[in-house]
Design an enzyme around this catalytic site. Structure first.
Site, mmCIF file in Angstrom:
data_model
loop_
_atom_site.group_PDB
_atom_site.id
_atom_site.type_symbol
_atom_site.label_atom_id
_atom_site.label_comp_id
_atom_site.label_asym_id
_atom_site.label_seq_id
_atom_site.Cartn_x
_atom_site.Cartn_y
_atom_site.Cartn_z
ATOM 1 N N CYS A 73 0.822 -1.207 0.000
ATOM 2 C CA CYS A 73 0.000 0.000 0.000
ATOM 3 C C CYS A 73 0.861 1.264 0.000
ATOM 4 C CB CYS A 73 -0.900 0.020 1.228
ATOM 5 S SG CYS A 73 -2.024 -1.368 1.362
ATOM 6 N N GLU A 75 0.614 3.956 1.770
ATOM 7 C CA GLU A 75 0.939 4.467 3.096
ATOM 8 C C GLU A 75 2.203 3.820 3.654
ATOM 9 O OE1 GLU A 75 -1.920 3.382 1.860
ATOM 10 O OE2 GLU A 75 -3.645 4.092 3.020
ATOM 11 N N CYS A 115 -1.939 -0.942 7.201
ATOM 12 C CA CYS A 115 -1.303 0.375 7.194
ATOM 13 C C CYS A 115 -1.511 1.092 8.521
ATOM 14 C CB CYS A 115 -1.833 1.211 6.035
ATOM 15 S SG CYS A 115 -1.240 0.619 4.434
#
Length: 161
Positions: A73, A75, A115
């Site tokens: 991801c 993030e 995340c």
């Protein structure tokens, strides 16, 4: 037995124009990062920009893989890169934005559980909250004052003693 209610406060901005200037800059970095996301399978592009206490901005975007669990991801790409490039420098804020090639994302995109857990690790380590700014492709921007707010009862190092 007793019940306990957990709650937190959000700030909702009607759009980018309402954000403080420094956060508009941070979100524009996240938008630029989003454009370079590698998302050939989901067509869901996410960009993240991390603001460090020293004023540096570090970006990341989602990186998909045909073997889905092997992707990462936006993030975590941004936060891990910040930790690698600037070890020990606290993170003050993270801007996250998402878009899709399949539909208009007009709702702020929140980080997934993985995340949240990864960012919480940094928040706990630095002993300072990390403010999140969440945005879709357009529309409102949500400000969360701390990652711990959106991951109550989070797992941390105290469980590993």
């Amino acid at each position: 037995m007793h019940k306990q209610k957990l709650s937190f406060e959000l700030t909702i901005f009607n759009g980018l124009a309402e954000l403080p200037k420094e956060m508009r800059v941070l979100m524009s970095e996240a938008v630029a990062a989003r454009k370079n996301a590698y998302a050939p399978y989901s067509h869901f592009q996410v960009g993240a920009a991390v603001l460090l206490e020293n004023g540096k901005i570090v970006i990341g975007n989602n990186q998909e893989n045909a073997s889905y669990p092997s992707g990462l991801c936006a993030e975590r790409v941004a936060v891990f890169q910040a930790g690698a490039l600037y070890p020990g420098v606290p993170i003050t804020s993270v801007a996250i934005t998402a878009t899709s090639k399949n539909h208009v994302v007009d709702t702020p995109a929140a980080p997934c559980g993985n995340c949240r857990q990864a960012i919480l690790e940094y928040e706990n380590r630095q002993k300072k909250p990390i403010t999140l700014y969440l945005m879709g492709e357009t529309g409102k921007v949500i400000q969360c004052n701390a990652v711990a707010d959106i991951l109550p009862l989070g797992f941390d190092s105290s469980f590993l003693r």
